[in-house]
Design an enzyme around this catalytic site. Structure first.
Site, mmCIF file in Angstrom:
data_model
loop_
_atom_site.group_PDB
_atom_site.id
_atom_site.type_symbol
_atom_site.label_atom_id
_atom_site.label_comp_id
_atom_site.label_asym_id
_atom_site.label_seq_id
_atom_site.Cartn_x
_atom_site.Cartn_y
_atom_site.Cartn_z
ATOM 1 N N GLY A 129 86.215 -47.949 -53.317
ATOM 2 C CA GLY A 129 85.915 -47.829 -54.753
ATOM 3 C C GLY A 129 86.552 -46.555 -55.283
ATOM 4 N N GLY A 153 87.491 -45.474 -59.176
ATOM 5 C CA GLY A 153 86.461 -45.328 -60.203
ATOM 6 C C GLY A 153 86.244 -43.882 -60.627
ATOM 7 C CG ASP A 171 89.129 -49.614 -56.475
ATOM 8 O OD1 ASP A 171 88.366 -48.663 -56.738
ATOM 9 O OD2 ASP A 171 89.088 -50.701 -57.097
ATOM 10 C CB ILE A 172 88.606 -54.675 -55.638
ATOM 11 C CG1 ILE A 172 88.866 -56.175 -55.479
ATOM 12 C CG2 ILE A 172 88.189 -54.323 -57.056
ATOM 13 C CD1 ILE A 172 87.601 -57.030 -55.593
ATOM 14 N NE ARG A 173 89.418 -50.991 -61.075
ATOM 15 C CZ ARG A 173 89.444 -49.839 -61.751
ATOM 16 N NH1 ARG A 173 90.300 -49.673 -62.741
ATOM 17 N NH2 ARG A 173 88.620 -48.840 -61.449
ATOM 18 C CG ASP A 190 86.423 -58.034 -52.242
ATOM 19 O OD1 ASP A 190 85.379 -57.349 -52.268
ATOM 20 O OD2 ASP A 190 86.491 -59.206 -52.653
ATOM 21 C CE1 TYR A 219 74.112 -48.663 -60.065
ATOM 22 C CE2 TYR A 219 72.525 -47.322 -61.268
ATOM 23 C CZ TYR A 219 73.646 -47.420 -60.470
ATOM 24 O OH TYR A 219 74.299 -46.289 -60.089
ATOM 25 C CE LYS A 251 73.743 -47.475 -56.698
ATOM 26 N NZ LYS A 251 74.814 -47.281 -55.710
HETATM 27 P P1 NAD Z 1 82.997 -46.976 -61.137
HETATM 28 O O1 NAD Z 1 82.559 -48.250 -61.744
HETATM 29 O O2 NAD Z 1 83.683 -45.977 -61.979
HETATM 30 O O3 NAD Z 1 83.903 -47.256 -59.869
HETATM 31 C C1 NAD Z 1 83.636 -48.268 -58.943
HETATM 32 C C2 NAD Z 1 84.934 -48.664 -58.291
HETATM 33 O O4 NAD Z 1 84.647 -49.713 -57.369
HETATM 34 C C3 NAD Z 1 85.968 -49.217 -59.276
HETATM 35 O O5 NAD Z 1 87.199 -48.537 -59.134
HETATM 36 C C4 NAD Z 1 86.105 -50.687 -58.905
HETATM 37 O O6 NAD Z 1 87.413 -51.205 -59.059
HETATM 38 C C5 NAD Z 1 85.696 -50.652 -57.441
HETATM 39 N N1 NAD Z 1 85.219 -51.949 -56.978
HETATM 40 C C6 NAD Z 1 84.501 -52.882 -57.654
HETATM 41 N N2 NAD Z 1 84.278 -53.957 -56.897
HETATM 42 C C7 NAD Z 1 84.864 -53.712 -55.705
HETATM 43 C C8 NAD Z 1 84.977 -54.439 -54.500
HETATM 44 N N3 NAD Z 1 84.469 -55.672 -54.374
HETATM 45 N N4 NAD Z 1 85.642 -53.876 -53.466
HETATM 46 C C9 NAD Z 1 86.187 -52.641 -53.579
HETATM 47 N N5 NAD Z 1 86.132 -51.914 -54.699
HETATM 48 C C10 NAD Z 1 85.473 -52.432 -55.744
HETATM 49 O O7 NAD Z 1 81.689 -46.323 -60.468
HETATM 50 P P2 NAD Z 1 81.398 -44.780 -60.187
HETATM 51 O O8 NAD Z 1 80.806 -44.197 -61.417
HETATM 52 O O9 NAD Z 1 82.574 -44.137 -59.574
HETATM 53 O O10 NAD Z 1 80.193 -44.915 -59.148
HETATM 54 C C11 NAD Z 1 80.416 -44.942 -57.761
HETATM 55 C C12 NAD Z 1 79.080 -45.056 -57.060
HETATM 56 O O11 NAD Z 1 78.217 -43.983 -57.453
HETATM 57 C C13 NAD Z 1 78.296 -46.337 -57.374
HETATM 58 O O12 NAD Z 1 77.575 -46.734 -56.234
HETATM 59 C C14 NAD Z 1 77.325 -45.900 -58.434
HETATM 60 O O13 NAD Z 1 76.183 -46.700 -58.445
HETATM 61 C C15 NAD Z 1 77.011 -44.494 -57.981
HETATM 62 N N6 NAD Z 1 76.520 -43.659 -59.065
HETATM 63 C C16 NAD Z 1 77.326 -43.322 -60.108
HETATM 64 C C17 NAD Z 1 76.841 -42.519 -61.136
HETATM 65 C C18 NAD Z 1 77.707 -42.117 -62.298
HETATM 66 O O14 NAD Z 1 77.193 -41.516 -63.255
HETATM 67 N N7 NAD Z 1 79.004 -42.386 -62.278
HETATM 68 C C19 NAD Z 1 75.517 -42.075 -61.096
HETATM 69 C C20 NAD Z 1 74.703 -42.487 -60.042
HETATM 70 C C21 NAD Z 1 75.211 -43.254 -59.017
HETATM 71 N N1 SER Z 2 75.304 -43.190 -64.389
HETATM 72 C C1 SER Z 2 74.672 -44.300 -63.781
HETATM 73 C C2 SER Z 2 74.374 -45.378 -64.775
HETATM 74 O O1 SER Z 2 74.135 -45.038 -65.910
HETATM 75 C C3 SER Z 2 73.380 -43.862 -63.125
HETATM 76 O O2 SER Z 2 73.353 -44.367 -61.865
HETATM 77 O O3 SER Z 2 74.355 -46.514 -64.406
#
Ligand code: NAD
Ligand code: SER
Length: 315
Positions: A8, A11, A34-36, A49, A139, A143
């Site tokens: 991932g 992201g 990443d998947i993308r 993936d 979600y 979690k």
């Molecule tokens: P994001 O959505 O920005 O990035 C997720 C990435 O996963 C994307 O690049 C997407 O292409 C990739 N992805 C989706 N499906 C996939 C698959 N099947 N195989 C491989 N890759 C795949 O998310 P993020 O904000 O970077 O969050 C990352 C993690 O941190 C998540 O578990 C999220 O729940 C957790 N998290 C994020 C936040 C936040 O504020 N960003 C807060 C709490 C927890």
């Molecule tokens: N930033 C995340 C959301 O809003 C919290 O896990 O989903």
């Protein structure tokens, strides 16, 4: 040295985590997936993936990966629109990695949890590490289940899995991917581009947030602390900074005095209302010496500096 793989990686967090790991340990020791399709400079990228278990195992063995940072997930707002897809990705992705660790193919796992594990019955101020947890979002349910499974795999099979309940993360390199806290990133873009912002949360909605540099430091620190210091195998609370849309807009006005904000709450208000306003992080401070650096003022300064460069805005 065994390598670290970020799943991932394209992201919001992955973009900064890949470069943070490459800076600390060398680009040759990090694999971005990443998947993308993605481009992480000197860091090797592979398409993956996470639901494709076979390719996951092949890539881990091919690159001599010891540590996996599993970031692929659907976030809170998107998960409410696609509940079954979110459950599948958020749970099966985690199981694929935990099972490879159980088989001895992976040595260490980082898996992020979230403030979304808490729900409307949780105390909302200074939310303790251990408390009532009845999440009301798809979600949050995924979690919380993930946290329970991480702890289970540690207790039952000795898996070295480590986790943080991230607050909403604020960064400028990659845009956020469908969360409830995304407004606190979007607002900086819109302030610079349009001078105004229509917020989907009410002005007095307090949520815990954290600047990305702190989140990356916390993640890498947690993953490199001695194993005996880790007392929590579900997930650690981190507090970050708690603020409301009114407060962030007041901070923005120090840079853009004419900036204006309006409020049109949507379904994300209900999600935000079910989450803590502030978090107690004393366990993380005690166990592995965690300390947050950025406050709202220094974060705003860093966001504007980063975005002005990214968007080529000259003053
Ligand atoms: P994001 O959505 O920005 O990035 C997720 C990435 O996963 C994307 O690049 C997407 O292409 C990739 N992805 C989706 N499906 C996939 C698959 N099947 N195989 C491989 N890759 C795949 O998310 P993020 O904000 O970077 O969050 C990352 C993690 O941190 C998540 O578990 C999220 O729940 C957790 N998290 C994020 C936040 C936040 O504020 N960003 C807060 C709490 C927890
Ligand atoms: N930033 C995340 C959301 O809003 C919290 O896990 O989903």
């Amino acid at each position: 040295m065994k390598k670290s793989m970020v799943i991932g990686a394209n992201g919001q967090i992955g973009t900064d985590l890949v470069s943070g790991l490459a800076q600390r340990f060398g680009a040759e020791n990090v694999i971005a997936t990443d998947i993308r399709e993605g481009n992480h400079g000197d860091v090797q990228f592979e398409s993956l993936d996470i639901l494709d278990n076979e390719t996951l195992e092949i890539l881990i063995k091919k690159h001599n990966v010891g540590t996996v940072y599993l970031l692929a997930a659907l976030l809170s707002a998107t998960a409410e629109q696609k509940p079954m897809a979110a459950w599948k990705l958020n749970m099966d992705g985690l199981f694929n990695v935990l099972e490879l660790a159980k088989a001895g193919t992976i040595e260490k796992i980082f898996w992020p949890s979230s403030i979304a594990v808490f729900g409307p019955t949780t105390p909302r101020d200074n939310t303790p590490q251990t408390t009532v947890m009845e999440p009301s979002t798809v979600y949050g349910i995924s979690k919380l289940a993930g946290e329970r499974w991480c702890e289970y795999y540690h207790n039952k099979y000795g898996i070295d899995v480590r986790s943080i309940r991230y607050p909403g993360l604020i960064s400028y390199k990659a845009e956020p991917g469908g969360g409830t806290t995304d407004y606190a990133v979007d607002i900086y873009y819109k302030a610079l581009q349009d001078g105004k912002y229509e917020c989907y949360l009410e002005g007095d909605t307090y949520l815990p947030m954290m600047y990305m540099e702190d989140a990356i430091k916390a993640t890498i620190d947690l993953m490199h602390v001695d194993e005996e210091k880790i007392k929590i195998r579900s997930s650690y609370n981190l507090a970050g900074i708690s603020f409301s849309p009114v407060e962030i807009s007041e901070e923005i006005k120090k840079y853009i005095p004419d900036f204006s904000i309006s409020y049109t709450p949507d379904f994300r208000q209900v999600i935000a209302n079910s989450w803590p306003k502030s978090i107690n992080e004393s366990q993380a401070c005690k166990d592995w010496g965690w300390e947050n650096s950025y406050d709202l003022e220094s974060m705003t300064k860093a966001m504007f500096a980063g975005l002005e460069e990214k968007l080529s805005i000259t003053k």
